[in-house]
Design a protein around this motif. Sequence first.
Motif, PDB file in Angstrom:
ATOM      1  N   THR A   1       0.800  -1.221   0.000  1.00 46.48           N
ATOM      2  CA  THR A   1       0.000   0.000   0.000  1.00 46.48           C
ATOM      3  C   THR A   1       0.836   1.276   0.000  1.00 46.48           C
ATOM      4  O   THR A   1       0.294   2.366  -0.108  1.00 46.48           O
ATOM      5  CB  THR A   1      -0.937   0.021   1.228  1.00 46.48           C
ATOM      6  OG1 THR A   1      -0.134  -0.021   2.417  1.00 46.48           O
ATOM      7  CG2 THR A   1      -1.906  -1.144   1.214  1.00 46.48           C
ATOM      8  N   THR A   2       2.157   1.144   0.153  1.00 49.70           N
ATOM      9  CA  THR A   2       3.009   2.342   0.151  1.00 49.70           C
ATOM     10  C   THR A   2       4.124   2.277  -0.893  1.00 49.70           C
ATOM     11  O   THR A   2       4.803   3.273  -1.109  1.00 49.70           O
ATOM     12  CB  THR A   2       3.705   2.539   1.519  1.00 49.70           C
ATOM     13  OG1 THR A   2       4.584   1.419   1.731  1.00 49.70           O
ATOM     14  CG2 THR A   2       2.710   2.637   2.648  1.00 49.70           C
ATOM     15  N   PHE A   3       4.347   1.117  -1.498  1.00 47.49           N
ATOM     16  CA  PHE A   3       5.430   0.930  -2.471  1.00 47.49           C
ATOM     17  C   PHE A   3       6.823   1.052  -1.844  1.00 47.49           C
ATOM     18  O   PHE A   3       7.822   1.105  -2.548  1.00 47.49           O
ATOM     19  CB  PHE A   3       5.299   1.906  -3.653  1.00 47.49           C
ATOM     20  CG  PHE A   3       3.950   1.853  -4.308  1.00 47.49           C
ATOM     21  CD1 PHE A   3       3.408   0.647  -4.745  1.00 47.49           C
ATOM     22  CD2 PHE A   3       3.195   3.002  -4.477  1.00 47.49           C
ATOM     23  CE1 PHE A   3       2.159   0.595  -5.344  1.00 47.49           C
ATOM     24  CE2 PHE A   3       1.946   2.959  -5.067  1.00 47.49           C
ATOM     25  CZ  PHE A   3       1.426   1.751  -5.506  1.00 47.49           C
ATOM     26  N   LEU A   4       6.871   1.110  -0.516  1.00 46.63           N
ATOM     27  CA  LEU A   4       8.175   1.084   0.138  1.00 46.63           C
ATOM     28  C   LEU A   4       8.769  -0.309  -0.004  1.00 46.63           C
ATOM     29  O   LEU A   4       8.050  -1.313  -0.104  1.00 46.63           O
ATOM     30  CB  LEU A   4       8.050   1.432   1.626  1.00 46.63           C
ATOM     31  CG  LEU A   4       7.594   2.860   1.956  1.00 46.63           C
ATOM     32  CD1 LEU A   4       7.335   2.998   3.463  1.00 46.63           C
ATOM     33  CD2 LEU A   4       8.620   3.890   1.502  1.00 46.63           C
ATOM     34  N   ASP A   5      10.073  -0.373   0.023  1.00 48.93           N
ATOM     35  CA  ASP A   5      10.746  -1.670  -0.032  1.00 48.93           C
ATOM     36  C   ASP A   5      10.594  -2.389   1.303  1.00 48.93           C
ATOM     37  O   ASP A   5      10.562  -1.751   2.375  1.00 48.93           O
ATOM     38  CB  ASP A   5      12.243  -1.466  -0.314  1.00 48.93           C
ATOM     39  CG  ASP A   5      12.459  -0.880  -1.705  1.00 48.93           C
ATOM     40  OD1 ASP A   5      11.602  -1.088  -2.601  1.00 48.93           O
ATOM     41  OD2 ASP A   5      13.486  -0.189  -1.896  1.00 48.93           O
TER      42      ASP A   5
ATOM     43  N   LEU B   1      -5.691   7.018   7.995  1.00 50.77           N
ATOM     44  CA  LEU B   1      -5.041   6.280   6.917  1.00 50.77           C
ATOM     45  C   LEU B   1      -5.772   4.965   6.669  1.00 50.77           C
ATOM     46  O   LEU B   1      -6.056   4.220   7.603  1.00 50.77           O
ATOM     47  CB  LEU B   1      -3.575   5.993   7.281  1.00 50.77           C
ATOM     48  CG  LEU B   1      -2.605   7.170   7.148  1.00 50.77           C
ATOM     49  CD1 LEU B   1      -1.295   6.845   7.869  1.00 50.77           C
ATOM     50  CD2 LEU B   1      -2.334   7.499   5.677  1.00 50.77           C
ATOM     51  N   HIS B   2      -6.051   4.685   5.388  1.00 58.21           N
ATOM     52  CA  HIS B   2      -6.702   3.416   5.065  1.00 58.21           C
ATOM     53  C   HIS B   2      -6.316   2.977   3.659  1.00 58.21           C
ATOM     54  O   HIS B   2      -5.707   3.723   2.895  1.00 58.21           O
ATOM     55  CB  HIS B   2      -8.222   3.515   5.229  1.00 58.21           C
ATOM     56  CG  HIS B   2      -8.891   4.494   4.333  1.00 58.21           C
ATOM     57  ND1 HIS B   2      -8.804   5.838   4.512  1.00 58.21           N
ATOM     58  CD2 HIS B   2      -9.676   4.327   3.239  1.00 58.21           C
ATOM     59  CE1 HIS B   2      -9.508   6.473   3.592  1.00 58.21           C
ATOM     60  NE2 HIS B   2     -10.043   5.578   2.795  1.00 58.21           N
ATOM     61  N   PHE B   3      -6.672   1.734   3.332  1.00 57.14           N
ATOM     62  CA  PHE B   3      -6.260   1.153   2.052  1.00 57.14           C
ATOM     63  C   PHE B   3      -7.258   0.089   1.637  1.00 57.14           C
ATOM     64  O   PHE B   3      -8.047  -0.401   2.475  1.00 57.14           O
ATOM     65  CB  PHE B   3      -4.869   0.520   2.192  1.00 57.14           C
ATOM     66  CG  PHE B   3      -4.828  -0.579   3.223  1.00 57.14           C
ATOM     67  CD1 PHE B   3      -5.142  -1.897   2.889  1.00 57.14           C
ATOM     68  CD2 PHE B   3      -4.511  -0.310   4.555  1.00 57.14           C
ATOM     69  CE1 PHE B   3      -5.131  -2.909   3.859  1.00 57.14           C
ATOM     70  CE2 PHE B   3      -4.499  -1.305   5.520  1.00 57.14           C
ATOM     71  CZ  PHE B   3      -4.815  -2.609   5.175  1.00 57.14           C
ATOM     72  N   GLN B   4      -7.237  -0.248   0.341  1.00 61.58           N
ATOM     73  CA  GLN B   4      -8.023  -1.370  -0.180  1.00 61.58           C
ATOM     74  C   GLN B   4      -7.174  -2.142  -1.177  1.00 61.58           C
ATOM     75  O   GLN B   4      -6.540  -1.539  -2.045  1.00 61.58           O
ATOM     76  CB  GLN B   4      -9.309  -0.859  -0.880  1.00 61.58           C
ATOM     77  CG  GLN B   4     -10.368  -0.316   0.078  1.00 61.58           C
ATOM     78  CD  GLN B   4     -10.442   1.206   0.097  1.00 61.58           C
ATOM     79  OE1 GLN B   4      -9.807   1.890  -0.709  1.00 61.58           O
ATOM     80  NE2 GLN B   4     -11.226   1.756   1.014  1.00 61.58           N
TER      81      GLN B   4
ATOM     82  N   CYS C   1      -9.301  -6.811   0.515  1.00 61.62           N
ATOM     83  CA  CYS C   1      -8.750  -6.682   1.860  1.00 61.62           C
ATOM     84  C   CYS C   1      -8.652  -5.193   2.153  1.00 61.62           C
ATOM     85  O   CYS C   1      -7.936  -4.467   1.449  1.00 61.62           O
ATOM     86  CB  CYS C   1      -7.366  -7.330   1.931  1.00 61.62           C
ATOM     87  SG  CYS C   1      -6.531  -6.963   3.500  1.00 61.62           S
ATOM     88  N   ALA C   2      -9.384  -4.737   3.167  1.00 58.86           N
ATOM     89  CA  ALA C   2      -9.426  -3.300   3.460  1.00 58.86           C
ATOM     90  C   ALA C   2      -9.130  -3.072   4.922  1.00 58.86           C
ATOM     91  O   ALA C   2      -9.428  -3.918   5.773  1.00 58.86           O
ATOM     92  CB  ALA C   2     -10.794  -2.728   3.101  1.00 58.86           C
TER      93      ALA C   2
ATOM     94  N   VAL D   1      -6.941  -7.573 -11.102  1.00 61.03           N
ATOM     95  CA  VAL D   1      -6.225  -8.572 -10.300  1.00 61.03           C
ATOM     96  C   VAL D   1      -4.928  -7.944  -9.789  1.00 61.03           C
ATOM     97  O   VAL D   1      -4.188  -7.334 -10.560  1.00 61.03           O
ATOM     98  CB  VAL D   1      -5.916  -9.832 -11.140  1.00 61.03           C
ATOM     99  CG1 VAL D   1      -5.089 -10.827 -10.330  1.00 61.03           C
ATOM    100  CG2 VAL D   1      -7.232 -10.482 -11.594  1.00 61.03           C
ATOM    101  N   GLY D   2      -4.687  -8.039  -8.507  1.00 66.82           N
ATOM    102  CA  GLY D   2      -3.494  -7.436  -7.922  1.00 66.82           C
ATOM    103  C   GLY D   2      -3.602  -5.939  -7.687  1.00 66.82           C
ATOM    104  O   GLY D   2      -2.635  -5.301  -7.259  1.00 66.82           O
ATOM    105  N   GLY D   3      -4.745  -5.378  -7.954  1.00 62.20           N
ATOM    106  CA  GLY D   3      -4.910  -3.932  -7.826  1.00 62.20           C
ATOM    107  C   GLY D   3      -4.949  -3.466  -6.375  1.00 62.20           C
ATOM    108  O   GLY D   3      -5.319  -4.230  -5.472  1.00 62.20           O
ATOM    109  N   VAL D   4      -4.542  -2.225  -6.161  1.00 61.38           N
ATOM    110  CA  VAL D   4      -4.519  -1.688  -4.806  1.00 61.38           C
ATOM    111  C   VAL D   4      -4.815  -0.192  -4.833  1.00 61.38           C
ATOM    112  O   VAL D   4      -4.316   0.539  -5.690  1.00 61.38           O
ATOM    113  CB  VAL D   4      -3.143  -1.935  -4.132  1.00 61.38           C
ATOM    114  CG1 VAL D   4      -2.011  -1.389  -4.984  1.00 61.38           C
ATOM    115  CG2 VAL D   4      -3.081  -1.321  -2.740  1.00 61.38           C
ATOM    116  N   ILE D   5      -5.680   0.237  -3.901  1.00 60.17           N
ATOM    117  CA  ILE D   5      -5.834   1.671  -3.653  1.00 60.17           C
ATOM    118  C   ILE D   5      -4.863   1.948  -2.511  1.00 60.17           C
ATOM    119  O   ILE D   5      -5.076   1.498  -1.380  1.00 60.17           O
ATOM    120  CB  ILE D   5      -7.271   2.045  -3.225  1.00 60.17           C
ATOM    121  CG1 ILE D   5      -8.309   1.488  -4.194  1.00 60.17           C
ATOM    122  CG2 ILE D   5      -7.392   3.560  -3.068  1.00 60.17           C
ATOM    123  CD1 ILE D   5      -8.289   2.086  -5.567  1.00 60.17           C
TER     124      ILE D   5
END
Lengths: 212, 212, 212, 212, 212, 212
Positions: free
Chosen positions: A193-197, B149-152, B120-121, B96-100
């Motif tokens: 979710t952050t693209f950090l390594d 902060l949140h993500f999907q 997965c959120a 497929v493999g997508g992420v917010i």
Amino acid sequence: MKMFLPILFIFCLSFSASYASVQDFCVADLSMSDGPAGYPCKKVSGVSVDSFVYSGLGTAGNTTNIIKAAVTPAFVAQFPGVNGLGISAARLDLAVGGVIPMHTHPGASEILFIIEGTICAGFISSSANIVYFKTLNKGDIMIFPQGLLHFQINSGKGSALAFVSFSSPNPGLQILDFALFANNLPTELVTTTTFLDAAQVKKLKGVLGGTG
Amino acid sequence: MKMFLPILFIFCLSFSASYASVQDFCVADLSMSDGPAGYPCKKVSGVSVDSFVYSGLGTAGNTTNIIKAAVTPAFVAQFPGVNGLGISAARLDLAVGGVIPMHTHPGASEILFIIEGTICAGFISSSANIVYFKTLNKGDIMIFPQGLLHFQINSGKGSALAFVSFSSPNPGLQILDFALFANNLPTELVTTTTFLDAAQVKKLKGVLGGTG
Amino acid sequence: MKMFLPILFIFCLSFSASYASVQDFCVADLSMSDGPAGYPCKKVSGVSVDSFVYSGLGTAGNTTNIIKAAVTPAFVAQFPGVNGLGISAARLDLAVGGVIPMHTHPGASEILFIIEGTICAGFISSSANIVYFKTLNKGDIMIFPQGLLHFQINSGKGSALAFVSFSSPNPGLQILDFALFANNLPTELVTTTTFLDAAQVKKLKGVLGGTG
Amino acid sequence: MKMFLPILFIFCLSFSASYASVQDFCVADLSMSDGPAGYPCKKVSGVSVDSFVYSGLGTAGNTTNIIKAAVTPAFVAQFPGVNGLGISAARLDLAVGGVIPMHTHPGASEILFIIEGTICAGFISSSANIVYFKTLNKGDIMIFPQGLLHFQINSGKGSALAFVSFSSPNPGLQILDFALFANNLPTELVTTTTFLDAAQVKKLKGVLGGTG
Amino acid sequence: MKMFLPILFIFCLSFSASYASVQDFCVADLSMSDGPAGYPCKKVSGVSVDSFVYSGLGTAGNTTNIIKAAVTPAFVAQFPGVNGLGISAARLDLAVGGVIPMHTHPGASEILFIIEGTICAGFISSSANIVYFKTLNKGDIMIFPQGLLHFQINSGKGSALAFVSFSSPNPGLQILDFALFANNLPTELVTTTTFLDAAQVKKLKGVLGGTG
Amino acid sequence: MKMFLPILFIFCLSFSASYASVQDFCVADLSMSDGPAGYPCKKVSGVSVDSFVYSGLGTAGNTTNIIKAAVTPAFVAQFPGVNGLGISAARLDLAVGGVIPMHTHPGASEILFIIEGTICAGFISSSANIVYFKTLNKGDIMIFPQGLLHFQINSGKGSALAFVSFSSPNPGLQILDFALFANNLPTELVTTTTFLDAAQVKKLKGVLGGTG
């Protein structure tokens, strides 16, 4: 004028009684559950001037830590008198090299007032990712709009001191590094979710006590 | 009953006139400057049912990008009918493999409704850095409190589709990576305020087009 | 970097303690009395990710009824996680010929998102009694301003499904027919205040179980 | 005390200047577009005491109409001084047999104060379709919660007069019969969404000038 | 990672465009009329970091006046960046013997932070006319609830300095003596409504430049 | 139509159940602690039409007192039905020569409606100390903006009666003379913060029962 004193007295007393429940203020009763608008109010009989005064910001915070800085809050939990009044405060101490790391207040805008020293402060807009930052000197104030990422860095040669106020008794404080690296959020979720390594994430988790 | 029709008619007309300015709604006049509460209202004569209907969420967003995902907003700028009404919407498409990626909405809480696929959120609280996350299936809804902060993440084998709504016509969207790496925020400020390594910062600035 | 870990740890812990009462969210404690702003908050220790997820909208409502339709709410009473966050949701199922009858939400505006089928939806302004209605297809959204009479009709050949969200955790729902005909409001009061014929009123009271 | 008068004078003048833009009130400039929070403010130079006084409620409304009643509003459109102040007013005149038909105010709660006569007033809750109604006499007040269907009927032998106030400068007024029967809402849509018989709908459309 | 850079770039650009109108902040355009919620927003292109920084509180106010004190405001009129953000600030300078006379802020609660010196501050509740006052020292803060009469007096031997913040960009300031004695309010109206003696009223009108 | 009555009945019942907690109103439970937004709500089972009706304004207040006037409030403490609804009311009785002395409502704007007699009413702006006052006759209404000093004087030859409403269930009432002279605020603090002469202060403290 003496003669109508008794009549007036009755008038006064009846007013005192009638308006006994008028809500001028609502000092938080922290022993009860809060709700969306704040805590239930203490009874007026349990309120004194000390309910409206807080001395906790008079002492410098301990800056002997990794960020060389300290935030001392006077939010509703520390200062129950602000409950329901739409405002709260805090004190920032920054030793030489100190920094208040990137963070947001989910529930309030903030005004920073520089009392001593030199602080580089800034925030990032969401609209266009524009960075607004500037070096602030003694007497300057800066506004940080609600919910946006912002930071403060001691950019001077001595320690710095600032007073901050918030547009809510309960502004919240989400420090980016703590949110990402100081809990059990799995490394894989952080990297995705952050693209950090992963190595970077694990390193900071190590420093901040995070797991996963 | 015919006989009092003329009288009633007068009654109706006078009401139409008297209440012509009652504000049932306030369709945004995007040509004017907005204010803290939103945009000025279009005149009712310029409003039709199409002011209240938006079809832009009917088309899948383009997910051929680095995050394999797309957010299609129906905020006040796209859907002027929501102006002043305390609500807006968006569509999320995740290949497929997508992420917010990790982000906040500085001005609104969000409800996510899963229409298709598996997501997965999660979000992170500020109070204690607690992570709340879960795998959601078709028909599940999840609430994300304002400013956190949140993500999907599409955690299924096929594409995923979700409808989201917000508690504001103008929720804002601050994507963490864009805020840190897609502008001219100097690398030194990023490292100082996030404890990330300079190499990591520069790498992501490279990917996201940031400078400094 | 290992060496300052202990110091930082103290820093973290003290923050966790200081901010333990920050109100990121306020999951409703439905066992307590609500107030004008919603329910008191559950203690954070009693909150889990399941407080923020609701699966009740994943199942179709039962449309075997006179309106051939069902409203499945996710208001604060069903979904305590939305308490205090200015938003809630519901699911609409409309069988062939189904209708959500004329109704208002006294406390919220609504966005309707068509997931499946074709729905004729509309509302009536109070300002000038103008009717705004349109046939909506999959992917369309429509906004219904707070407090105005509105309706949704399945105008397609198959069943229809929609997701709705509201600008309040507790929007309310006043269905016109229930308000007029499904209680003990005396027929004479209904006829006097609506100009409907007594026979019509009594007929619908019969159908809807009203008395008086 | 004369000697420091000049100094004080400077003090006064500088205050007048500094605070010239403080917003004690915001008299509506009806020539400009309103927004979600109301109308732009007139300049203070164009404001006089007459901006805050309205005499339009001093004259009885014309009750020679089908409902034998009249509502005379002092909303922001008639009384610009209430703009932004969260309150407005109206006068109700009910001749013998007069009735304010079933209606809602989408944007405000209402307090009714009986000045003269006897009024049967009531409202219907949405929660459980409970009807709350009572005969009110001179001096009684009744509160009608925002957005709920309510009515007032002259139930006495003489005319009745009431003063009402609202919790918004712009409460709105949706009269049920006008919404259903006084516009071009097709009869079929009315019958489908209200279960009223087509004959009943057409009859009332005839009386109220509706079409379709 | 280089290879998907072009795709991402498109993604970024389209986001910048889509969200260009998201309202993170609303810097006041003071050239336009304000409304109940504040001033219209300046276009983002006209906003810079200087819109969010104000240096006017860095200079001591002139205390060579009758009250030996000065209030230097940073309200929306002086500091347009606070528009719509629910907060503003001011600086108080009190020379030896200085006093901020009895006053109210009709639209905001206030937090006072003592930077230097000793201040006796207090407010009077409306509920029961209770006086809450205390001598405050450097570092103390005190909250003054919205709309209540309050005062600040330099009770130390040197000058005093305080920073104050308000829960509104436009708190207003009604100084009791100015309201009663510095305008054309007829002496007879003052005596009738305050029970002050006419001689007292005329004396203060003389000092403060009032007429009538 | 009889045949689907059972099905409908089920539908009704299930709705009654589902929406039992919808908050149409929130009648104050005065036995519990209030909070910033008002009192907790009584259970609906304990609510009747009498919760929404108040007869206390039907009786003239006792004007046999020093101000020859009486304020009879219907605030939330007297009329629990207004809790959370943004409005309340009061009755003003003014005998010949009666006056409602200079006062503020810290938490609400006010509309005054003249029912009988002639009243000279006015308020003072904070922005520029401008006095707005006028003689009002039967049927006139006047708006007093939140928090500003205002007064009402019977300027006619007979008694006067007015109905007032407020934009809050709990407007507060701070009477200037009571705040300054009817408590234990030390005379020296009064003189210092108001510039009144000590003799004047002591005289009024004597009349109003103040000490100090």
